[in-house]
Design a protein around this motif. Structure first.
Motif, PDB file in Angstrom:
ATOM      1  N   GLY A 172       0.810  -1.212   0.000  1.00  0.00           N
ATOM      2  CA  GLY A 172       0.000   0.000   0.000  1.00  0.00           C
ATOM      3  C   GLY A 172       0.842   1.259   0.000  1.00  0.00           C
ATOM      4  O   GLY A 172       0.532   2.231  -0.681  1.00  0.00           O
ATOM      5  N   ARG A 173       1.925   1.238   0.759  1.00  0.00           N
ATOM      6  CA  ARG A 173       2.813   2.408   0.793  1.00  0.00           C
ATOM      7  C   ARG A 173       3.488   2.621  -0.547  1.00  0.00           C
ATOM      8  O   ARG A 173       3.548   3.745  -1.057  1.00  0.00           O
ATOM      9  N   VAL A 174       3.967   1.545  -1.152  1.00  0.00           N
ATOM     10  CA  VAL A 174       4.663   1.680  -2.433  1.00  0.00           C
ATOM     11  C   VAL A 174       3.693   2.101  -3.524  1.00  0.00           C
ATOM     12  O   VAL A 174       3.967   3.030  -4.290  1.00  0.00           O
ATOM     13  N   VAL A 175       2.543   1.439  -3.598  1.00  0.00           N
ATOM     14  CA  VAL A 175       1.607   1.719  -4.688  1.00  0.00           C
ATOM     15  C   VAL A 175       0.899   3.050  -4.480  1.00  0.00           C
ATOM     16  O   VAL A 175       0.906   3.918  -5.360  1.00  0.00           O
ATOM     17  N   LEU A 176       0.255   3.228  -3.313  1.00  0.00           N
ATOM     18  CA  LEU A 176      -0.548   4.431  -3.117  1.00  0.00           C
ATOM     19  C   LEU A 176       0.301   5.683  -2.901  1.00  0.00           C
ATOM     20  O   LEU A 176       0.048   6.713  -3.526  1.00  0.00           O
ATOM     21  N   GLU A 177       1.277   5.599  -2.016  1.00  0.00           N
ATOM     22  CA  GLU A 177       2.018   6.808  -1.694  1.00  0.00           C
ATOM     23  C   GLU A 177       3.120   7.115  -2.688  1.00  0.00           C
ATOM     24  O   GLU A 177       3.254   8.249  -3.134  1.00  0.00           O
ATOM     25  N   LYS A 178       3.908   6.130  -3.035  1.00  0.00           N
ATOM     26  CA  LYS A 178       5.056   6.404  -3.904  1.00  0.00           C
ATOM     27  C   LYS A 178       4.670   6.500  -5.376  1.00  0.00           C
ATOM     28  O   LYS A 178       5.090   7.417  -6.068  1.00  0.00           O
ATOM     29  N   GLN A 179       3.874   5.547  -5.877  1.00  0.00           N
ATOM     30  CA  GLN A 179       3.551   5.532  -7.304  1.00  0.00           C
ATOM     31  C   GLN A 179       2.429   6.504  -7.661  1.00  0.00           C
ATOM     32  O   GLN A 179       2.526   7.228  -8.628  1.00  0.00           O
ATOM     33  N   LEU A 180       1.339   6.474  -6.876  1.00  0.00           N
ATOM     34  CA  LEU A 180       0.185   7.302  -7.208  1.00  0.00           C
ATOM     35  C   LEU A 180       0.199   8.664  -6.515  1.00  0.00           C
ATOM     36  O   LEU A 180      -0.612   9.524  -6.844  1.00  0.00           O
ATOM     37  N   GLY A 181       1.072   8.854  -5.539  1.00  0.00           N
ATOM     38  CA  GLY A 181       1.169  10.131  -4.855  1.00  0.00           C
ATOM     39  C   GLY A 181       0.005  10.441  -3.937  1.00  0.00           C
ATOM     40  O   GLY A 181      -0.239  11.592  -3.605  1.00  0.00           O
ATOM     41  N   ARG A 182      -0.737   9.427  -3.513  1.00  0.00           N
ATOM     42  CA  ARG A 182      -1.883   9.632  -2.627  1.00  0.00           C
ATOM     43  C   ARG A 182      -1.471   9.442  -1.175  1.00  0.00           C
ATOM     44  O   ARG A 182      -0.479   8.805  -0.877  1.00  0.00           O
ATOM     45  N   VAL A 183      -2.258   9.983  -0.287  1.00  0.00           N
ATOM     46  CA  VAL A 183      -2.021   9.829   1.147  1.00  0.00           C
ATOM     47  C   VAL A 183      -2.984   8.771   1.666  1.00  0.00           C
ATOM     48  O   VAL A 183      -4.182   8.843   1.402  1.00  0.00           O
ATOM     49  N   ARG A 184      -2.438   7.782   2.376  1.00  0.00           N
ATOM     50  CA  ARG A 184      -3.304   6.755   2.964  1.00  0.00           C
ATOM     51  C   ARG A 184      -3.976   7.324   4.192  1.00  0.00           C
ATOM     52  O   ARG A 184      -3.335   7.879   5.059  1.00  0.00           O
ATOM     53  N   ARG A 185      -5.287   7.133   4.284  1.00  0.00           N
ATOM     54  CA  ARG A 185      -6.030   7.655   5.409  1.00  0.00           C
ATOM     55  C   ARG A 185      -6.359   6.593   6.444  1.00  0.00           C
ATOM     56  O   ARG A 185      -6.881   6.903   7.504  1.00  0.00           O
ATOM     57  N   SER A 186      -6.092   5.338   6.144  1.00  0.00           N
ATOM     58  CA  SER A 186      -6.368   4.263   7.105  1.00  0.00           C
ATOM     59  C   SER A 186      -5.590   3.024   6.691  1.00  0.00           C
ATOM     60  O   SER A 186      -4.913   3.014   5.680  1.00  0.00           O
TER      61      SER A 186
END
Length: 173
Positions: A122-136
């Motif tokens: 989730g960190r690699v895909v959402l934060e690093k690749q897509l630039g999104r912030v995980r909220r949960s």
């Protein structure tokens, strides 16, 4: 502007020669825009230079812990289901509890590893690749809960009286 050899030069304003200061002392206008000037739309500037994912702010530990708790109920329900099914299997086996306890501990360690892997993905895909912030952490908790529910069902399939009861119930329909 003159030559822009330094990277900061493109963001600076040249001052006119002499004592001609284009800036005035005073207070900035805050609030509603003047009616004679049209309102400018907000243009987001982003979090840094394009492609720079290190600019995404990391939450502090207390915020990270709060985000971790979101969705933890899913994993706890899966763990409770797996524990009850394991208990039924361990009791119906009739032997010593040494091997079943070791097996359940190993299952718990695999579930924790799966949770950690889901968090890293989730960190690699959402934060690093897509630039999104995980909220949960709901996704990682859900993946782990599904795994634990599958483990619980695997334990139930090894109990004779549960298989017989399921066969009888399925035969009604």
């Amino acid at each position: 502007m003159s030559e822009q050899r330094e990277p900061w030069a493109e963001r600076t304003v040249e001052m006119p020669p002499g004592d001609q200061n284009p800036f005035r002392r005073g207070r900035a206008q805050v609030g509603h825009a003047r009616s004679d000037q049209p309102a400018q739309p907000h243009v987001p500037t982003g979090t840094g230079w394009p492609g720079d994912t290190s600019a995404i702010p990391r939450p502090v530990f207390s915020e990270e812990l709060r985000l971790f708790r979101r969705g933890a109920g899913l994993m706890l329900m899966g763990a409770l289901f797996a524990f009850v099914c394991w208990g039924l299997w361990a009791i119906s086996d009739g032997g010593s509890l040494g091997t079943p306890v070791a097996l359940f501990v190993l299952t718990g360690l695999v579930a924790l590893g799966l949770y950690a892997l889901a968090r890293v993905v989730g960190r690699v895909v959402l934060e690093k690749q897509l630039g999104r912030v995980r909220r949960s952490a709901r996704g990682a908790h859900l993946v782990t809960a599904v795994f634990l529910a599958g483990v619980g069902l695997a334990y139930l399939r090894q109990i004779d009286w549960v298989v017989d009861a399921w066969s009888w119930f399925a035969g009604l329909f």
